[in-house]
Design an enzyme around this catalytic site. Sequence first.
Site, PDB file in Angstrom:
ATOM      1  N   GLU A 127      -9.959  16.011 -14.663  1.00  0.00           N
ATOM      2  CA  GLU A 127     -11.141  16.258 -13.825  1.00  0.00           C
ATOM      3  C   GLU A 127     -10.880  17.292 -12.742  1.00  0.00           C
ATOM      4  OE1 GLU A 127     -13.556  13.020 -12.633  1.00  0.00           O
ATOM      5  OE2 GLU A 127     -13.146  11.874 -14.454  1.00  0.00           O
TER       6      GLU A 127
ATOM      7  N   ASP B  53       0.854  -1.188   0.000  1.00  0.00           N
ATOM      8  CA  ASP B  53       0.000   0.000   0.000  1.00  0.00           C
ATOM      9  C   ASP B  53       0.896   1.246   0.000  1.00  0.00           C
ATOM     10  OD1 ASP B  53      -1.773   2.049   0.685  1.00  0.00           O
ATOM     11  OD2 ASP B  53      -2.929   0.766   2.029  1.00  0.00           O
TER      12      ASP B  53
ATOM     13  N   LYS C 292      -7.785  14.125  -6.147  1.00  0.00           N
ATOM     14  CA  LYS C 292      -6.680  14.250  -7.112  1.00  0.00           C
ATOM     15  C   LYS C 292      -6.136  15.687  -7.111  1.00  0.00           C
ATOM     16  CE  LYS C 292      -5.379  11.511  -9.645  1.00  0.00           C
ATOM     17  NZ  LYS C 292      -4.341  10.438  -9.495  1.00  0.00           N
TER      18      LYS C 292
ATOM     19  N   THR D 120      -5.308  14.200 -13.455  1.00  0.00           N
ATOM     20  CA  THR D 120      -6.434  14.041 -14.375  1.00  0.00           C
ATOM     21  C   THR D 120      -7.008  15.392 -14.777  1.00  0.00           C
ATOM     22  OG1 THR D 120      -8.734  13.266 -14.481  1.00  0.00           O
ATOM     23  CG2 THR D 120      -7.870  13.693 -12.297  1.00  0.00           C
TER      24      THR D 120
ATOM     25  N   TYR E 112     -13.675  12.125  -5.878  1.00  0.00           N
ATOM     26  CA  TYR E 112     -12.499  11.627  -6.609  1.00  0.00           C
ATOM     27  C   TYR E 112     -11.644  12.788  -7.115  1.00  0.00           C
ATOM     28  CZ  TYR E 112      -9.789  10.277 -10.716  1.00  0.00           C
ATOM     29  OH  TYR E 112      -8.790  10.155 -11.637  1.00  0.00           O
TER      30      TYR E 112
HETATM   31  P1  NAD Z   1      -7.105   1.737 -12.040  1.00  0.00           P
HETATM   32  O1  NAD Z   1      -8.186   1.875 -11.028  1.00  0.00           O
HETATM   33  O2  NAD Z   1      -7.310   0.863 -13.215  1.00  0.00           O
HETATM   34  O3  NAD Z   1      -5.760   1.255 -11.318  1.00  0.00           O
HETATM   35  C1  NAD Z   1      -5.338   1.744 -10.093  1.00  0.00           C
HETATM   36  C2  NAD Z   1      -4.248   0.822  -9.557  1.00  0.00           C
HETATM   37  O4  NAD Z   1      -3.766   1.368  -8.327  1.00  0.00           O
HETATM   38  C3  NAD Z   1      -4.724  -0.605  -9.261  1.00  0.00           C
HETATM   39  O5  NAD Z   1      -3.776  -1.539  -9.717  1.00  0.00           O
HETATM   40  C4  NAD Z   1      -4.800  -0.638  -7.738  1.00  0.00           C
HETATM   41  O6  NAD Z   1      -4.559  -1.928  -7.177  1.00  0.00           O
HETATM   42  C5  NAD Z   1      -3.690   0.338  -7.356  1.00  0.00           C
HETATM   43  N1  NAD Z   1      -3.881   0.923  -6.027  1.00  0.00           N
HETATM   44  C6  NAD Z   1      -5.021   1.491  -5.555  1.00  0.00           C
HETATM   45  N2  NAD Z   1      -4.814   1.898  -4.282  1.00  0.00           N
HETATM   46  C7  NAD Z   1      -3.523   1.600  -3.982  1.00  0.00           C
HETATM   47  C8  NAD Z   1      -2.723   1.798  -2.819  1.00  0.00           C
HETATM   48  N3  NAD Z   1      -3.227   2.373  -1.726  1.00  0.00           N
HETATM   49  N4  NAD Z   1      -1.439   1.385  -2.843  1.00  0.00           N
HETATM   50  C9  NAD Z   1      -0.926   0.789  -3.952  1.00  0.00           C
HETATM   51  N5  NAD Z   1      -1.639   0.568  -5.064  1.00  0.00           N
HETATM   52  C10 NAD Z   1      -2.928   0.980  -5.084  1.00  0.00           C
HETATM   53  O7  NAD Z   1      -6.781   3.222 -12.483  1.00  0.00           O
HETATM   54  P2  NAD Z   1      -6.321   3.799 -13.900  1.00  0.00           P
HETATM   55  O8  NAD Z   1      -7.513   4.090 -14.710  1.00  0.00           O
HETATM   56  O9  NAD Z   1      -5.235   2.962 -14.432  1.00  0.00           O
HETATM   57  O10 NAD Z   1      -5.722   5.202 -13.429  1.00  0.00           O
HETATM   58  C11 NAD Z   1      -4.349   5.325 -13.066  1.00  0.00           C
HETATM   59  C12 NAD Z   1      -4.073   6.772 -12.685  1.00  0.00           C
HETATM   60  O11 NAD Z   1      -4.378   7.617 -13.798  1.00  0.00           O
HETATM   61  C13 NAD Z   1      -4.913   7.288 -11.533  1.00  0.00           C
HETATM   62  O12 NAD Z   1      -4.090   8.093 -10.736  1.00  0.00           O
HETATM   63  C14 NAD Z   1      -6.012   8.111 -12.183  1.00  0.00           C
HETATM   64  O13 NAD Z   1      -6.434   9.137 -11.332  1.00  0.00           O
HETATM   65  C15 NAD Z   1      -5.285   8.638 -13.394  1.00  0.00           C
HETATM   66  N6  NAD Z   1      -6.091   8.949 -14.590  1.00  0.00           N
HETATM   67  C16 NAD Z   1      -6.895   7.991 -15.124  1.00  0.00           C
HETATM   68  C17 NAD Z   1      -7.600   8.265 -16.316  1.00  0.00           C
HETATM   69  C18 NAD Z   1      -8.483   7.238 -16.966  1.00  0.00           C
HETATM   70  O14 NAD Z   1      -9.157   7.567 -17.962  1.00  0.00           O
HETATM   71  N7  NAD Z   1      -8.535   6.003 -16.508  1.00  0.00           N
HETATM   72  C19 NAD Z   1      -7.471   9.526 -16.921  1.00  0.00           C
HETATM   73  C20 NAD Z   1      -6.643  10.481 -16.325  1.00  0.00           C
HETATM   74  C21 NAD Z   1      -5.947  10.159 -15.173  1.00  0.00           C
HETATM   75  O1  TDX Z   2     -22.396   3.025 -16.706  1.00  0.00           O
HETATM   76  C1  TDX Z   2     -21.972   4.142 -17.058  1.00  0.00           C
HETATM   77  N1  TDX Z   2     -22.786   4.942 -17.820  1.00  0.00           N
HETATM   78  C2  TDX Z   2     -22.424   6.191 -18.237  1.00  0.00           C
HETATM   79  O2  TDX Z   2     -23.192   6.879 -18.909  1.00  0.00           O
HETATM   80  C3  TDX Z   2     -20.672   4.625 -16.716  1.00  0.00           C
HETATM   81  C4  TDX Z   2     -19.742   3.786 -15.887  1.00  0.00           C
HETATM   82  C5  TDX Z   2     -20.310   5.886 -17.148  1.00  0.00           C
HETATM   83  N2  TDX Z   2     -21.166   6.660 -17.868  1.00  0.00           N
HETATM   84  C6  TDX Z   2     -20.739   8.015 -18.292  1.00  0.00           C
HETATM   85  C7  TDX Z   2     -20.216   8.897 -17.178  1.00  0.00           C
HETATM   86  C8  TDX Z   2     -19.187   9.758 -17.869  1.00  0.00           C
HETATM   87  O3  TDX Z   2     -19.824  10.878 -18.459  1.00  0.00           O
HETATM   88  O4  TDX Z   2     -19.632   7.843 -19.182  1.00  0.00           O
HETATM   89  C9  TDX Z   2     -18.649   8.867 -18.976  1.00  0.00           C
HETATM   90  C10 TDX Z   2     -17.327   8.203 -18.651  1.00  0.00           C
HETATM   91  O5  TDX Z   2     -17.471   7.617 -17.361  1.00  0.00           O
HETATM   92  P1  TDX Z   2     -16.263   6.839 -16.645  1.00  0.00           P
HETATM   93  O6  TDX Z   2     -15.767   5.780 -17.565  1.00  0.00           O
HETATM   94  O7  TDX Z   2     -16.698   6.473 -15.283  1.00  0.00           O
HETATM   95  O8  TDX Z   2     -15.114   7.959 -16.636  1.00  0.00           O
HETATM   96  P2  TDX Z   2     -15.052   9.443 -16.014  1.00  0.00           P
HETATM   97  O9  TDX Z   2     -16.031   9.625 -14.943  1.00  0.00           O
HETATM   98  O10 TDX Z   2     -15.101  10.391 -17.194  1.00  0.00           O
HETATM   99  O11 TDX Z   2     -13.580   9.413 -15.366  1.00  0.00           O
HETATM  100  C11 TDX Z   2     -12.477   8.821 -16.087  1.00  0.00           C
HETATM  101  O12 TDX Z   2     -11.695   9.820 -16.701  1.00  0.00           O
HETATM  102  C12 TDX Z   2     -10.909  10.640 -15.884  1.00  0.00           C
HETATM  103  C13 TDX Z   2     -11.611   7.971 -15.171  1.00  0.00           C
HETATM  104  O13 TDX Z   2     -12.404   6.983 -14.557  1.00  0.00           O
HETATM  105  C14 TDX Z   2     -10.902   8.819 -14.147  1.00  0.00           C
HETATM  106  O14 TDX Z   2     -10.032   8.018 -13.347  1.00  0.00           O
HETATM  107  C15 TDX Z   2     -10.099   9.856 -14.877  1.00  0.00           C
HETATM  108  O15 TDX Z   2      -9.499  10.735 -13.966  1.00  0.00           O
END
Ligand code: NAD
Ligand code: TDX
Length: 343
Positions: free
Chosen positions: A127, A59, A157, A125, A153
């Site tokens: 966001e 962690d 961040k 992010t 969330y």
């Molecule tokens: P994810 O939820 O798929 O993965 C997160 C990972 O972090 C997992 O492997 C989880 O086990 C690990 N984790 C969570 N808590 C932990 C802890 N306390 N200690 C160690 N490991 C821990 O997330 P993702 O979509 O891959 O996002 C990764 C990063 O990118 C995040 O910081 C998120 O805010 C950022 N981000 C994501 C998106 C997106 O579209 N998914 C976009 C912009 C930024």
């Molecule tokens: O069931 C759904 N139906 C729906 O309409 C889900 C899960 C999402 N949505 C909508 C909500 C959002 O407008 O789709 C859009 C995308 O949703 P998510 O995939 O949950 O992403 P979002 O909330 O945009 O956040 C993502 O992008 C920024 C990542 O999860 C974040 O970790 C990242 O920071």
Amino acid sequence: MTIIVTGGAGFIGSNFIFYMMKAHPDYRLVCLDKLTYAGNLSTLKGVLDMPSFRFVRGDICDRDLVYSLFDEEHPDAVVNFAAESHVDRSILDPSLFLQTNIIGTSVLMDAARRAGNIRFHQISTDEVYGDLPLDRKDLFFTETTPLHTSSPYSSSKAAADLLALSYHRTYGLPVTISRCSNNYGPYHFPEKLIPLMIINALKGKSLPVYGQGINVRDWLYVEDHCRAVDLILHKGRIGEVYNVGGHNEMRNIDIVRIILRQLGKSEDLITFVEDRKGHDLRYAIDPQKISSELGWLPETKFEDGIRKTIKWYLDNESWWQEIIDGEYQDYYERMYSGRLEPR
Ligand code: NAD
Ligand code: TDX
């Protein structure tokens, strides 16, 4: 060079590890991941036995563990992907988001200071900027857009970003921050929009679109994000924030229709459900700074990226089936039951 990659068993972190192994075969990559519900060791099975790779389950909030890992590995840099990342879960229960995303980041930065102020990159992010109106296509997020968060969330961040900048100013920690738009691609956890819709369509289940489906996200293929982070890590200016996004704004409903069309499924599967609380309307990144300073441009067009992504989910059913058979099932029930009635 040795890099500690936190959260490397999740979606973007794992793609980053694969990317870095190809781009820098001489680097040592140490993945620190707690393996929460979102972390999946099977994602890393292809690299687990490689001599240049080490996986450590732990962690980022566990100070003793983090300090001893830094003492053992003497890393040159840390890239912090570890986070609670799902907006809907943060609405159900914010507390873990504050713990991991804020406290965890501060523990890692303390470790980086203790190790001699080593390079620290924070994955943030778009966001953190809140949202933009739907009817102002001329507005984009730049690095100077004020932070104006909507969900627990995004607030967690933003707090981590401010802490990172304060560690730079106060302690001289060599920090950079990237704020990326929505990623998509392989190993995306099925709770997020694109994988959820692909999997539900394949299973003939209804596709829950929040509100009217008119919210806009700016989608980027995950590999383009990984390349941006690599560039910032090596060439980014210390103490700076870089926005990452590829001018690919799309409405949720249009994404869902594209997925259904590509899978040959009926639009009757679409169900408009109760909206997300505080639902951000539109995200749109201005990537001018990273383009002009570091020469970054997205390489994957959405039509190619979504085709590759859908194919990946078709070819890797065992990866997602294992997830949806597990505890994720309970979350799905809690999140969507009672919400799935058509509006
Ligand atoms: P994810 O939820 O798929 O993965 C997160 C990972 O972090 C997992 O492997 C989880 O086990 C690990 N984790 C969570 N808590 C932990 C802890 N306390 N200690 C160690 N490991 C821990 O997330 P993702 O979509 O891959 O996002 C990764 C990063 O990118 C995040 O910081 C998120 O805010 C950022 N981000 C994501 C998106 C997106 O579209 N998914 C976009 C912009 C930024
Ligand atoms: O069931 C759904 N139906 C729906 O309409 C889900 C899960 C999402 N949505 C909508 C909500 C959002 O407008 O789709 C859009 C995308 O949703 P998510 O995939 O949950 O992403 P979002 O909330 O945009 O956040 C993502 O992008 C920024 C990542 O999860 C974040 O970790 C990242 O920071």
